[in-house]
Design a protein around this motif. Structure first.
Motif, PDB file in Angstrom:
ATOM      1  N   UNK A   4       0.845  -1.194   0.000  1.00 28.06           N
ATOM      2  CA  UNK A   4       0.000   0.000   0.000  1.00 28.06           C
ATOM      3  C   UNK A   4       0.877   1.238   0.000  1.00 28.06           C
ATOM      4  N   UNK A   5       0.588   2.148  -0.940  1.00 31.04           N
ATOM      5  CA  UNK A   5       1.360   3.388  -1.021  1.00 31.04           C
ATOM      6  C   UNK A   5       0.485   4.600  -0.740  1.00 31.04           C
ATOM      7  N   UNK A   6      -0.712   4.392  -0.204  1.00 25.31           N
ATOM      8  CA  UNK A   6      -1.643   5.469   0.137  1.00 25.31           C
ATOM      9  C   UNK A   6      -2.011   6.326  -1.074  1.00 25.31           C
ATOM     10  N   UNK A   7      -1.931   5.728  -2.259  1.00 25.64           N
ATOM     11  CA  UNK A   7      -2.291   6.450  -3.469  1.00 25.64           C
ATOM     12  C   UNK A   7      -1.172   7.276  -4.061  1.00 25.64           C
ATOM     13  N   UNK A   8       0.015   7.202  -3.477  1.00 29.61           N
ATOM     14  CA  UNK A   8       1.174   7.948  -3.987  1.00 29.61           C
ATOM     15  C   UNK A   8       1.909   7.060  -4.989  1.00 29.61           C
ATOM     16  N   UNK A  64      -0.518   5.036   9.825  1.00 26.28           N
ATOM     17  CA  UNK A  64      -0.743   6.408  10.279  1.00 26.28           C
ATOM     18  C   UNK A  64      -1.071   7.347   9.118  1.00 26.28           C
ATOM     19  N   UNK A  65      -0.959   6.862   7.871  1.00 23.42           N
ATOM     20  CA  UNK A  65      -1.170   7.683   6.664  1.00 23.42           C
ATOM     21  C   UNK A  65      -0.274   8.918   6.684  1.00 23.42           C
ATOM     22  N   UNK A  66       1.025   8.659   6.906  1.00 18.03           N
ATOM     23  CA  UNK A  66       2.000   9.743   7.005  1.00 18.03           C
ATOM     24  C   UNK A  66       3.297   9.364   6.304  1.00 18.03           C
ATOM     25  N   UNK A 112       6.376  14.027  11.041  1.00 18.79           N
ATOM     26  CA  UNK A 112       5.449  13.194  10.277  1.00 18.79           C
ATOM     27  C   UNK A 112       4.564  14.114   9.448  1.00 18.79           C
ATOM     28  N   UNK A 113       4.548  13.871   8.145  1.00 15.33           N
ATOM     29  CA  UNK A 113       3.782  14.685   7.213  1.00 15.33           C
ATOM     30  C   UNK A 113       2.550  13.891   6.770  1.00 15.33           C
ATOM     31  N   UNK A 114       1.368  14.478   6.834  1.00 15.33           N
ATOM     32  CA  UNK A 114       0.155  13.737   6.471  1.00 15.33           C
ATOM     33  C   UNK A 114       0.065  13.490   4.962  1.00 15.33           C
ATOM     34  N   UNK A 115      -0.630  12.398   4.636  1.00 13.55           N
ATOM     35  CA  UNK A 115      -0.981  12.105   3.252  1.00 13.55           C
ATOM     36  C   UNK A 115      -2.495  12.199   3.186  1.00 13.55           C
ATOM     37  N   UNK A 116      -3.002  13.128   2.397  1.00 12.57           N
ATOM     38  CA  UNK A 116      -4.447  13.361   2.291  1.00 12.57           C
ATOM     39  C   UNK A 116      -4.910  13.077   0.873  1.00 12.57           C
ATOM     40  N   UNK A 117      -5.788  12.113   0.718  1.00 12.13           N
ATOM     41  CA  UNK A 117      -6.318  11.741  -0.605  1.00 12.13           C
ATOM     42  C   UNK A 117      -5.200  11.457  -1.600  1.00 12.13           C
ATOM     43  N   UNK A 118      -4.162  10.776  -1.138  1.00 11.26           N
ATOM     44  CA  UNK A 118      -3.044  10.413  -2.004  1.00 11.26           C
ATOM     45  C   UNK A 118      -2.056  11.527  -2.262  1.00 11.26           C
ATOM     46  N   UNK A 119      -2.229  12.654  -1.591  1.00 11.85           N
ATOM     47  CA  UNK A 119      -1.347  13.806  -1.797  1.00 11.85           C
ATOM     48  C   UNK A 119      -0.527  14.051  -0.532  1.00 11.85           C
ATOM     49  N   UNK A 120       0.804  13.943  -0.627  1.00 10.77           N
ATOM     50  CA  UNK A 120       1.632  14.230   0.540  1.00 10.77           C
ATOM     51  C   UNK A 120       1.661  15.738   0.820  1.00 10.77           C
ATOM     52  N   UNK A 121       1.412  16.095   2.071  1.00 10.68           N
ATOM     53  CA  UNK A 121       1.417  17.502   2.483  1.00 10.68           C
ATOM     54  C   UNK A 121       2.759  17.761   3.159  1.00 10.68           C
ATOM     55  N   UNK A 122       3.711  18.290   2.388  1.00 10.80           N
ATOM     56  CA  UNK A 122       5.078  18.470   2.885  1.00 10.80           C
ATOM     57  C   UNK A 122       5.333  19.894   3.335  1.00 10.80           C
ATOM     58  N   UNK A 123       4.444  20.395   4.156  1.00  6.48           N
ATOM     59  CA  UNK A 123       4.588  21.729   4.738  1.00  6.48           C
ATOM     60  C   UNK A 123       5.035  21.571   6.189  1.00  6.48           C
TER      61      UNK A 123
END
Length: 69
Positions: A11-15, A39-41, A50-61
């Protein structure tokens, strides 16, 4: 799946797996990120952010990251 993935199971969380190979921490050290599927991170092993992954999009802020204990 990348070798620094955590969680296994393919599983790659959609990435896209090719994108996972090049993602790095946005902080000054630019360490490659590891995937934590449960953790979807995306996790930086250097600074423990830890950076969240939302709907397959990594949020690297940096403002969106949390520190892992």
């Amino acid at each position: 799946m990348t070798e620094n993935a955590v969680g296994g199971g393919g599983d790659t969380l959609g990435i896209d797996p090719a994108l996972l190979e090049i993602l790095a921490c946005p902080d000054v050290h630019h360490t490659p990120l590891a995937l934590d599927v449960p953790a979807a991170e995306l996790v930086c092993p250097t600074c423990s952010r830890a950076f969240p992954v939302r709907d397959g999009i990594p949020v690297l802020l940096l403002d969106e990251a949390r520190l892992r204990s």
